[in-house]
Design a protein around this motif. Structure first.
Motif, PDB file in Angstrom:
ATOM      1  N   ARG A 431       0.826  -1.209   0.000  1.00  0.00           N
ATOM      2  CA  ARG A 431       0.000   0.000   0.000  1.00  0.00           C
ATOM      3  C   ARG A 431       0.862   1.261   0.000  1.00  0.00           C
ATOM      4  O   ARG A 431       0.542   2.240  -0.688  1.00  0.00           O
ATOM      5  CB  ARG A 431      -0.953  -0.008   1.198  1.00  0.00           C
ATOM      6  N   ILE A 432       1.946   1.227   0.747  1.00  0.00           N
ATOM      7  CA  ILE A 432       2.858   2.381   0.745  1.00  0.00           C
ATOM      8  C   ILE A 432       3.495   2.553  -0.629  1.00  0.00           C
ATOM      9  O   ILE A 432       3.613   3.678  -1.147  1.00  0.00           O
ATOM     10  CB  ILE A 432       3.925   2.215   1.839  1.00  0.00           C
ATOM     11  N   ALA A 433       3.898   1.444  -1.253  1.00  0.00           N
ATOM     12  CA  ALA A 433       4.504   1.510  -2.590  1.00  0.00           C
ATOM     13  C   ALA A 433       3.513   2.072  -3.594  1.00  0.00           C
ATOM     14  O   ALA A 433       3.864   2.899  -4.453  1.00  0.00           O
ATOM     15  CB  ALA A 433       4.979   0.120  -3.012  1.00  0.00           C
ATOM     16  N   TRP A 434       2.241   1.633  -3.508  1.00  0.00           N
ATOM     17  CA  TRP A 434       1.219   2.153  -4.420  1.00  0.00           C
ATOM     18  C   TRP A 434       1.000   3.641  -4.172  1.00  0.00           C
ATOM     19  O   TRP A 434       0.879   4.429  -5.117  1.00  0.00           O
ATOM     20  CB  TRP A 434      -0.086   1.392  -4.237  1.00  0.00           C
ATOM     21  N   SER A 435       0.940   4.023  -2.909  1.00  0.00           N
ATOM     22  CA  SER A 435       0.718   5.431  -2.564  1.00  0.00           C
ATOM     23  C   SER A 435       1.823   6.309  -3.135  1.00  0.00           C
ATOM     24  O   SER A 435       1.566   7.395  -3.676  1.00  0.00           O
ATOM     25  CB  SER A 435       0.660   5.583  -1.042  1.00  0.00           C
ATOM     26  N   ARG A 436       3.059   5.830  -3.026  1.00  0.00           N
ATOM     27  CA  ARG A 436       4.192   6.604  -3.549  1.00  0.00           C
ATOM     28  C   ARG A 436       4.115   6.706  -5.073  1.00  0.00           C
ATOM     29  O   ARG A 436       4.364   7.777  -5.652  1.00  0.00           O
ATOM     30  CB  ARG A 436       5.498   5.942  -3.124  1.00  0.00           C
ATOM     31  N   LEU A 437       3.766   5.603  -5.720  1.00  0.00           N
ATOM     32  CA  LEU A 437       3.693   5.601  -7.183  1.00  0.00           C
ATOM     33  C   LEU A 437       2.585   6.516  -7.687  1.00  0.00           C
ATOM     34  O   LEU A 437       2.792   7.301  -8.624  1.00  0.00           O
ATOM     35  CB  LEU A 437       3.475   4.170  -7.686  1.00  0.00           C
ATOM     36  N   VAL A 438       1.407   6.421  -7.092  1.00  0.00           N
ATOM     37  CA  VAL A 438       0.293   7.240  -7.556  1.00  0.00           C
ATOM     38  C   VAL A 438       0.555   8.719  -7.265  1.00  0.00           C
ATOM     39  O   VAL A 438       0.173   9.596  -8.057  1.00  0.00           O
ATOM     40  CB  VAL A 438      -1.035   6.756  -6.928  1.00  0.00           C
ATOM     41  N   ALA A 439       1.232   8.999  -6.152  1.00  0.00           N
ATOM     42  CA  ALA A 439       1.580  10.390  -5.858  1.00  0.00           C
ATOM     43  C   ALA A 439       2.554  10.942  -6.893  1.00  0.00           C
ATOM     44  O   ALA A 439       2.421  12.083  -7.361  1.00  0.00           O
ATOM     45  CB  ALA A 439       2.183  10.480  -4.454  1.00  0.00           C
TER      46      ALA A 439
END
Length: 490
Positions: A431-439
């Motif tokens: 979830r953190i990796a996805w959050s960073r990517l989408v940001a």
């Protein structure tokens, strides 16, 4: 922490806050979403219900012809590969459409209920290649139109759909004493009978036994699917003769009309154990992994008062004070997390369509492609591949990595709906990796403090506001919003 009711309604009973979409703050407003959602045509299957039936029939016929040719020593590899590509492409388009519908719909309560009931009456697109095309049809045809009516009607629509019968191998079930059973020695398949009692109606531990599972399976014999026509059919030669006793009632098809299974489904829908099992499961999904007994009792009373009408059950839940207390009791499942993330970003509708274009490597880039157009034209192919990988990482690939790919549950029980499954180190890392990517790819123009307000409103704690305000960079701040405890709970 007490929340404004519209905030809690959007987060607990919908897919989260979205700019320009006002959330209701009472039962009437949420039930209005339900009725409006039922009346709308879903975005999938891409060809509509009739068109998808035709497409699936054509594919099944092609696969059958190729299989026969291969058996005769004349395989046609091109047909096999083309049908595989077509089925996978249809699945991907439909899955993105389902994701997009949840992101952009104004009827969040309806969308959440559609997901709940798809899990309850679980089927999987991984069962076979044609099922990649049939399962989206199942949701659009059997589940979504029936979630505001009686449970009995929903049960019959779900159980008596080709997707359910194929998924649980009902085609392989033959009554031991039927004409077909005596002739070829084929036996009973108990899959559908077992899941009908354990998952779909009475619930595990409700007092039925193995004899009841067998009896339910025997009553279901004769039900099958005409794979070429993609229709449920009744084959009397496979049906076990009566009487068959299930839960104290005898079922005997004296006229040979094959309707005993309908009577059984109606009886199971009316069983008090079914009412309590379904009401508890609904309360556990929306409110808490261990829902208050008082709330479940009120929902059962609504079920009984409305003769199994699901809208009355939802109303009983939504009108109970406990339904609006103690926010943050549930962990968002991956689909909820990603959908609520896209809603908070307020992506235009066409952007998710463009993400699908990126995944398919179209020449015209979508938002990921545009964010990456920094290289020379000589690297076009490399860029297309990178666009496809990153678009997939934001959407369907992310759901796969997080353990909840669309229409691909791990078992007939559907996806888990308890915190212990989704609150793990590996899950949080994804979830953190996805959050960073989408940001990084989609949030370049957003201010973290504004995004925090858009994503959580008054659900954001003072500590989260402080952390986001002190973020060393815009991307870091946006990531902290999506990775926060408040955003991952509802």
């Amino acid at each position: 922490m007490a929340l404004a009711r519209p905030t809690l309604a959007a987060i607990r009973y919908g897919y989260g806050l979205r700019a320009g979409q006002d959330a209701p703050d009472d039962a009437d407003g949420l039930l209005d979403q339900l009725l409006k959602g039922v009346s709308r045509k879903p975005r999938f299957p891409r060809e509509g219900i009739g068109g998808r039936q035709e497409t699936a029939r054509r594919m099944i016929s092609l696969r059958a012809a190729e299989a026969k040719a291969a058996k005769d020593g004349k395989p046609n590899e091109s047909i096999r590969k083309e049908t595989q590509r077509e089925a996978q492409r249809a699945y991907r388009v439909d899955a993105m459409a389902r994701l997009s519908q949840a992101v952009h719909s104004r009827y969040g309560f309806y969308e959440r209920l559609a997901s709940f009931w798809m899990d309850h009456f679980s089927t999987s697109a991984l069962k076979s290649l044609p099922m990649r095309m049939i399962v989206p049809l199942y949701e659009a045809q059997a589940i979504r139109p029936n979630i505001a009516g009686s449970f009995s009607d929903l049960l019959k629509a779900a159980i008596l759909h080709p997707a359910m019968l194929i998924y649980l191998d009902q085609n392989q079930s033959v009554g031991p004493d039927s004409v077909a059973g005596r002739e070829n020695g084929r036996g009973l398949n108990e899959n559908l009978g077992r899941e009908l009692l354990e998952l779909h109606t009475l619930g595990a531990g409700s007092g039925y036994g193995q004899d009841d599972v067998r009896a339910a399976a025997l009553i279901l014999t004769g039900l099958s699917v005409d794979s070429r026509a993609l229709e449920v059919v009744y084959r009397p030669r496979r049906a076990q003769g009566g009487p068959i006793t299930l839960l104290g009632r005898d079922y005997e098809d004296d006229e040979g009309s094959g309707q005993d299974h309908m009577l059984m489904l109606e009886d199971l829908a009316a069983d008090p154990r079914t009412a309590r099992n379904i009401c508890r499961k609904l309360a556990a999904h929306f409110v808490s992994d261990e829902p208050p007994a008082e709330l479940v009792d009120a929902m059962v009373a609504g079920w009984n008062g409305g003769d199994g009408n699901l809208a009355e059950v939802y109303r009983a839940m939504l009108e109970h004070p406990l339904a609006w207390e103690s926010p943050g009791q549930k962990i968002k499942q991956p689909f909820e997390f990603i959908v609520s993330g896209f809603r908070a970003l307020d992506l235009p509708d066409e952007n998710l369509t463009a993400l699908l274009q990126d995944m398919d490597g179209d020449d015209e880039p979508g938002p990921v492609g545009k964010a990456m157009q920094m290289a020379s034209s000589s690297k076009a192919e490399e860029m297309r591949k990178k666009r496809a990988a990153q678009a997939n990482s934001l959407t369907l690939g992310a759901l796969q990595r997080m353990g909840q790919p669309i229409w691909q549950p791990t078992s007939p029980a559907g996806f888990a709906d308890i915190a212990s499954v989704w609150l793990t180190p590996s899950q949080l890392s994804e979830r953190i990796a996805w959050s960073r990517l989408v940001a990084r790819l989609l949030g370049q123009k957003l201010e973290p403090s504004d995004f925090l307000q858009a994503a959580l409103g008054d659900a954001a704690s003072a500590e989260t506001r402080r952390i986001v305000s002190q973020a060393p960079s815009r991307i870091h701040g946006l990531t902290m919003v999506l990775a926060s405890a408040e955003f991952n709970r509802r």
